[in-house]
Structure formats: C-alpha cells, structure tokens
Design an enzyme around this catalytic site. Structure first.
Site, PDB file in Angstrom:
ATOM      1  N   CYS A 259       0.833  -1.200   0.000  1.00 42.74           N
ATOM      2  CA  CYS A 259       0.000   0.000   0.000  1.00 42.74           C
ATOM      3  C   CYS A 259       0.872   1.257   0.000  1.00 42.74           C
ATOM      4  O   CYS A 259       1.565   1.523  -0.964  1.00 42.74           O
ATOM      5  CB  CYS A 259      -0.970  -0.072   1.181  1.00 42.74           C
TER       6      CYS A 259
ATOM      7  N   HIS B 296      -3.618  -5.605   0.870  1.00 44.67           N
ATOM      8  CA  HIS B 296      -2.997  -5.908   2.166  1.00 44.67           C
ATOM      9  C   HIS B 296      -3.019  -7.410   2.469  1.00 44.67           C
ATOM     10  O   HIS B 296      -3.932  -7.893   3.144  1.00 44.67           O
ATOM     11  CB  HIS B 296      -3.750  -5.180   3.282  1.00 44.67           C
TER      12      HIS B 296
ATOM     13  N   GLU C 150      -1.282  -8.937   4.580  1.00 38.78           N
ATOM     14  CA  GLU C 150      -1.132  -9.143   6.021  1.00 38.78           C
ATOM     15  C   GLU C 150      -2.480  -9.170   6.735  1.00 38.78           C
ATOM     16  O   GLU C 150      -2.589  -9.713   7.832  1.00 38.78           O
ATOM     17  CB  GLU C 150      -0.218  -8.058   6.631  1.00 38.78           C
TER      18      GLU C 150
END
Lengths: 79, 228
Positions: free
Chosen positions: B85, B202, B204
């Site tokens: 990002c 994302h 994660e």
C-alpha cells in the site's frame, strides 16, 4: 528571489480529478468546456540572487521531489 | 528469519504486518524512519499507512527519509524488500519500482475485499501459491491506480513482473474486479532482479483468525521459509 513551479500531468495520463471537475462544471451549466486537467502550484522563496543558478537548483528540486516525472511535467517561473 | 518493519509518521499497518510475519514464524523489529540504517535482517518491510499525511504525492516524502538511503542501497544490492500500500507508493517514489500510482479512477477511497490472481510464483513471497491461484484480500487506499506507459507495461508483462492482478471473484462483475482503474489490472509488481515487491492490497490482513480471509497466510509461510 521568488519562484513559482507549475506541475501538470503529462499528456496521456488519466486525470480523475480533472474529470470530476469537468463533470461538476457541466452540472453547473458551464457548457463548452472541452477538457479539465488539474495541476499544482508550488511557490518558493529562495535566498538565491543568481537566476541561472536558482533555475538549475529548482530543476533538481523538481526532479528529486517536487514532481514525479513519470506522470508529471514541471515549468519554472522566476519572479 | 528476521524482518525489519519501517515506521514513518503516519504509518498505521505495522502491527498487522508484525502479526502476520510472526504468525508465520518470523522475528520482527520496528525501525524508525529517521534512523540512519535498518538493523541486520533478512527482509525489509515498508507497511501501509499515510506517511507524512500523503502530502505532495503519496510516499514522496517518505522515499527520502534518512533510513531509506540504506533501504534503497540494500535493495539495489539484492536484499528482499516488500512494500504494501503506502509502502508500494514509496518504492515507486524511490524509483526501485517502475510506473506511478494515481488517484483511484472513481475518486473514492476503496476499502473492501478484492480478488488477486498470482501471476509469478518464482519469488520468495509467492512460491507457496500456485500460479493462477486466486486469493481474497482487502484493499484500503485512495491512490492505487497503477500507471505506466505502454512500453513499460509490455516489458513488465513480458518479463513476468506483474505479480498480482485484480480479477473477478465468485459472483463479481469484471467491472467491480478492478477497484481503482489500474492499467492492465496491476495490483503488484516486482523489480527486474526479483527482490523488491510492491503491492496495493494488504495480504497481512488476510492471514489471521479474526480476519475475513486467510488466503494470504501461505504467502507469509512461504516467505519465511524461503528467507530462513
């Protein structure tokens, strides 16, 4: 010495903000606007006294930080 | 395997990244952007957020933070670097990755799940998935509209450097698949040496028990295994 840097999107780079402004102008009844492109203006107040040196320094500032030359052009105005 | 996560003023996804890496078995250390260098580590991560308030251009100021001189030098020497990002935006601004990230085509900040197709598994981060696999991960950004000139896009395509691409998920229209208008549906790209990966979504946030998807957990498992 004062300088003004104009940063504009290069030709062919999509400008969603310009498009939104264009649409809004149309909604307000401003006909005949063919295209809108949005840019930035950055004003610098420099201690420089030599115009040639100042211009070269601002060019380096543009290349390093002020503009992203992949998508933006810049023009320097000394005043 | 140890990962250094770089913090900038305005970073806000560092804990998610730390959790995802630690769940996969990595040790992590946070590094402040004003430090002269990152500690010895196997992976440098630039997490998401809004560094320096996204002033001027997203990632523009962060790309010149003191620690970034070390990050760029190590990346050029072959050290693995992952930018997610805002971290992807920084990697673009340093010139480590090609192209630019423009304002989303719809002008909206887009915060929702998207589907990504893995297009290159010959990388440490992606080796645990099969090419063509589709994973569901969230995006949360206002400036993720990937732009590169036609020649650059052709080169990236030809060299297998478009790593992730937005694709339609089940019951999703093609139109909705691409959340930001990215050219060629690009969601993530890698440098020519294959050690610097940047992506807008994302991963994660798709690895944990309380997250909507755990599709990206194999990416982190594979990454930790490859770099251990």
């Amino acid at each position: 010495m004062k300088a003004r840097v104009h940063i504009t999107l290069r030709n062919g780079v999509l400008d969603p903000q310009g498009k939104a402004i264009h649409n809004a102008l149309g909604a307000l009844g401003f006909d005949g606007v063919r295209e809108v492109r949005q840019g930035k203006v950055i004003d610098l107040d420099l201690a420089d006294t030599d115009e040639t040196g100042a211009r070269a320094r601002i060019e380096r500032m543009c290349e390093k930080l002020l503009a992203n030359t992949t998508i933006e052009n810049y023009a320097i105005e000394l005043c | 395997m140890k990962a250094a996560i770089v913090l900038f003023p305005g970073t806000n996804r560092e804990i998610d990244m730390k959790d995802a890496l630690e769940r996969a078995g990595a040790a992590t250390e946070m590094v402040w952007h004003g430090d002269a260098e990152a500690p010895p580590c196997d992976l440098i991560v630039l997490p998401g957020g809004f560094s320096h308030g996204d002033y001027l251009r997203c990632g523009a100021m962060a790309a010149h933070s003191p620690v970034m001189r070390d990050v760029v030098a190590r990346a050029r020497a072959g050290a693995p670097v992952l930018g997610v990002c805002n971290g992807f935006q920084m990697l673009i601004e340093t010139g480590l990755l090609p192209g630019a990230l423009l304002r989303n085509a719809g002008l909206n900040f887009v915060c929702r799940d998207v589907h990504l197709r893995l297009e290159n598994r010959r990388l440490p981060l992606t080796g645990a998935l099969a090419e063509g696999d589709v994973i569901r991960v969230p995006v949360a950004h206002g400036d993720g509209n990937y732009f590169a000139d036609d020649e650059t896009l052709r080169r990236l395509e030809g060299e297998g450097r478009i790593v992730f691409r937005y694709v339609a998920g089940p019951d999703e229209t093609e139109e909705r698949a691409n959340p930001n208008g990215s050219a060629a549906g690009v969601a993530g790209v890698v440098n020519d040496a294959g050690n610097v990966l940047g992506m807008m979504p994302h991963p994660e946030d798709a690895t944990g028990p309380r997250q909507q998807s755990r599709d990206a957990a194999p990416l982190f498992d594979g990454l930790v295994e490859a770099l251990s």
